[in-house]
Write a protein that holds these residues in place. Structure first.
Motif, short mmCIF file in Angstrom:
data_model
loop_
_atom_site.label_atom_id
_atom_site.label_comp_id
_atom_site.label_asym_id
_atom_site.label_seq_id
_atom_site.Cartn_x
_atom_site.Cartn_y
_atom_site.Cartn_z
N UNK A 72 -6.60 -6.55 -9.42
CA UNK A 72 -7.46 -7.28 -10.34
C UNK A 72 -8.28 -8.36 -9.67
N UNK A 73 -7.99 -8.64 -8.41
CA UNK A 73 -8.74 -9.63 -7.65
C UNK A 73 -10.11 -9.04 -7.30
N UNK A 74 -11.21 -9.70 -7.67
CA UNK A 74 -12.55 -9.15 -7.38
C UNK A 74 -12.76 -8.87 -5.89
N UNK A 75 -12.23 -9.72 -5.00
CA UNK A 75 -12.40 -9.50 -3.57
C UNK A 75 -11.67 -8.24 -3.13
N UNK A 76 -10.45 -8.06 -3.64
CA UNK A 76 -9.67 -6.87 -3.28
C UNK A 76 -10.35 -5.61 -3.82
N UNK A 77 -10.82 -5.68 -5.05
CA UNK A 77 -11.51 -4.53 -5.65
C UNK A 77 -12.75 -4.16 -4.86
N UNK A 78 -13.52 -5.16 -4.43
CA UNK A 78 -14.74 -4.90 -3.66
C UNK A 78 -14.41 -4.29 -2.31
N UNK A 79 -13.34 -4.75 -1.67
CA UNK A 79 -12.95 -4.20 -0.38
C UNK A 79 -12.52 -2.74 -0.51
N UNK A 80 -11.77 -2.44 -1.56
CA UNK A 80 -11.31 -1.05 -1.74
C UNK A 80 -12.49 -0.12 -2.06
N UNK A 81 -13.43 -0.62 -2.83
CA UNK A 81 -14.63 0.17 -3.13
C UNK A 81 -15.42 0.41 -1.86
N UNK A 82 -15.56 -0.62 -1.01
CA UNK A 82 -16.28 -0.47 0.25
C UNK A 82 -15.58 0.51 1.17
N UNK A 83 -14.23 0.46 1.21
CA UNK A 83 -13.47 1.38 2.05
C UNK A 83 -13.64 2.83 1.56
N UNK A 84 -13.67 2.99 0.25
CA UNK A 84 -13.84 4.34 -0.31
C UNK A 84 -15.23 4.89 0.04
N UNK A 85 -16.25 4.05 -0.08
CA UNK A 85 -17.61 4.49 0.24
C UNK A 85 -17.72 4.83 1.72
N UNK A 86 -17.06 4.05 2.58
CA UNK A 86 -17.09 4.33 4.01
C UNK A 86 -16.42 5.67 4.30
N UNK A 87 -15.29 5.89 3.65
CA UNK A 87 -14.57 7.16 3.85
C UNK A 87 -15.43 8.34 3.41
N UNK A 88 -16.11 8.21 2.26
CA UNK A 88 -16.98 9.28 1.77
C UNK A 88 -18.13 9.54 2.73
N UNK A 89 -18.70 8.47 3.27
CA UNK A 89 -19.84 8.61 4.19
C UNK A 89 -19.40 9.31 5.48
N UNK A 90 -18.23 8.94 6.02
CA UNK A 90 -17.74 9.57 7.23
C UNK A 90 -17.41 11.03 7.01
N UNK A 91 -16.85 11.33 5.83
CA UNK A 91 -16.50 12.74 5.53
C UNK A 91 -17.75 13.58 5.40
#
Length: 373
Positions: free
Chosen positions: A350-369
């Protein structure tokens, strides 16, 4: 029986102990004070500056010598330019003040340039205050104070400041003059250098306001200072009026928030000393006993920046990435915490910073794949 020491005397004695036996105090100038005010949370800088520790020597003794400061060539060039600006009783300097800040006043055909010589910083401060009082009693006259001495209370300890010049206008108002060796190219200068000069001048304005407040009626301290620089690539002076109201307000607010030096000193272990003559391990332990608040901006303002950066990186502190990044990460204070939150291994979803980091990590993973296919 010797008389009991006052709290002020005890503090001065304690600060002398922190410097080391028979080590003279290094004066806190406006440049250092502006940098200190820009990082009010750094207790390490506050106590070292308050105790008058030579941070350049300290950084070398710690094995992280500083690259901060002006070269000898730049100092010589700056002194020569300042002498040119102030030649002939400051005629050219006063002309620039009249042109840029007070064109409606009577042109400065001549000016009082009082002798401010006195013994010690306290004597020079008193002499400056006396001459400012004399100038306030002489309406209609221009007065130029060359390198006056001002005092400003900083976290319970006086700092003695020496502006390049202060001009008293015929209407009795006071103007701070800053003379710098960086050029004005086509009427403008490097914004970063102008900003640094404005912050430094704001410190002088605050100190002048304290002098003015003791007079009745109190003279007006102008919040537009005169910045004098070489024109283009010549040695001819050019000037610009710089409004320092914002810098003055910020500096006043941050100085008021500084932790009192005596509180920091009282919290240190008995026998703590910052003398560069100490063995490396003992000196490092003394410095590390005071918390620091490192940011990349310290590299251009503090002699201990390389040492503090090294320690911040060893600890994985996110402050080494900059204040903007630190502010965005909220309660995540180390790089390890940030990476764990991004991987979903730690942190409150629920922490906005944590949520933003996880969203960024997911986007990075999608881009690399996507790049692999």
């Amino acid at each position: 029986m010797p008389p009991p020491r006052t709290r002020g005397t005890a503090l001065r004695h304690r600060l002398a102990e922190l410097r080391g036996p028979d080590v003279p105090a290094k004066a806190l100038d406006a440049r250092a004070l502006a940098a200190l005010a820009a990082n009010p949370g750094c207790a390490r800088r506050a106590i070292l500056d308050g105790a008058g520790v030579n941070k350049t020597a300290l950084a070398s003794a710690l094995g992280a010598p500083s690259a901060f400061g002006q070269s000898q060539f730049a100092l010589t060039r700056g002194n020569a330019f300042e002498a040119k600006v102030k030649a002939d009783g400051g005629a050219e300097l006063l002309r620039l003040v009249h042109e840029k800040l007070d064109p409606s006043a009577e042109p400065p055909a001549g000016a009082r340039v009082p002798d401010l010589t006195a013994t010690g910083p306290q004597g020079r401060t008193a002499r400056t205050a006396l001459e400012l009082r004399e100038a306030a009693a002489r309406p209609g006259v221009w007065t130029l104070l060359d390198h006056p001495m001002l005092a400003l209370d900083v976290a319970g300890s006086p700092a003695f400041l020496e502006p390049d010049a202060v001009v008293v206008h015929p209407d009795g108002s006071w103007t701070v003059v800053e003379i710098k060796s960086f050029p004005l190219l086509d009427g403008s200068a490097d914004p970063a250098k102008v900003g640094a000069a404005a912050r430094q001048a704001a410190v002088y304005v605050l100190a002048l306001e304290e002098v003015a407040a003791r007079l009745d009626p109190a003279p007006r301290v102008r919040h537009r200072i005169l910045l004098v620089c070489p024109r283009d690539f010549s040695n001819l002076p050019a000037a610009s009026a710089v409004d320092v109201r914002k810098q003055r307000a910020v500096t006043a607010r941050q100085l008021a928030r500084l932790t009192r030096i005596e509180d920091i000193a009282d919290a240190l272990p008995e026998g703590t000393c910052f003398s560069p003559e100490l063995p490396a391990e003992e000196l490092t332990a003394a410095v590390e006993s005071v918390p620091a608040t490192y940011a990349p901006e310290c590299l251009s303002a503090c002699e201990l920046a390389f040492h503090c950066r090294s320690r911040a990186r060893e600890a994985g502190a996110v402050t080494s990435l900059g204040r903007a990044v630190r502010a965005e990460l909220g309660g995540l204070t180390t790089v390890e915490d940030v990476l764990a939150a991004a991987r979903g291994e730690a942190g409150d979803p629920g922490d906005p910073a944590v949520a933003a980091l996880r969203r960024a990590a997911a986007l990075r993973s999608e881009a690399l794949e996507a790049a692999c296919h």
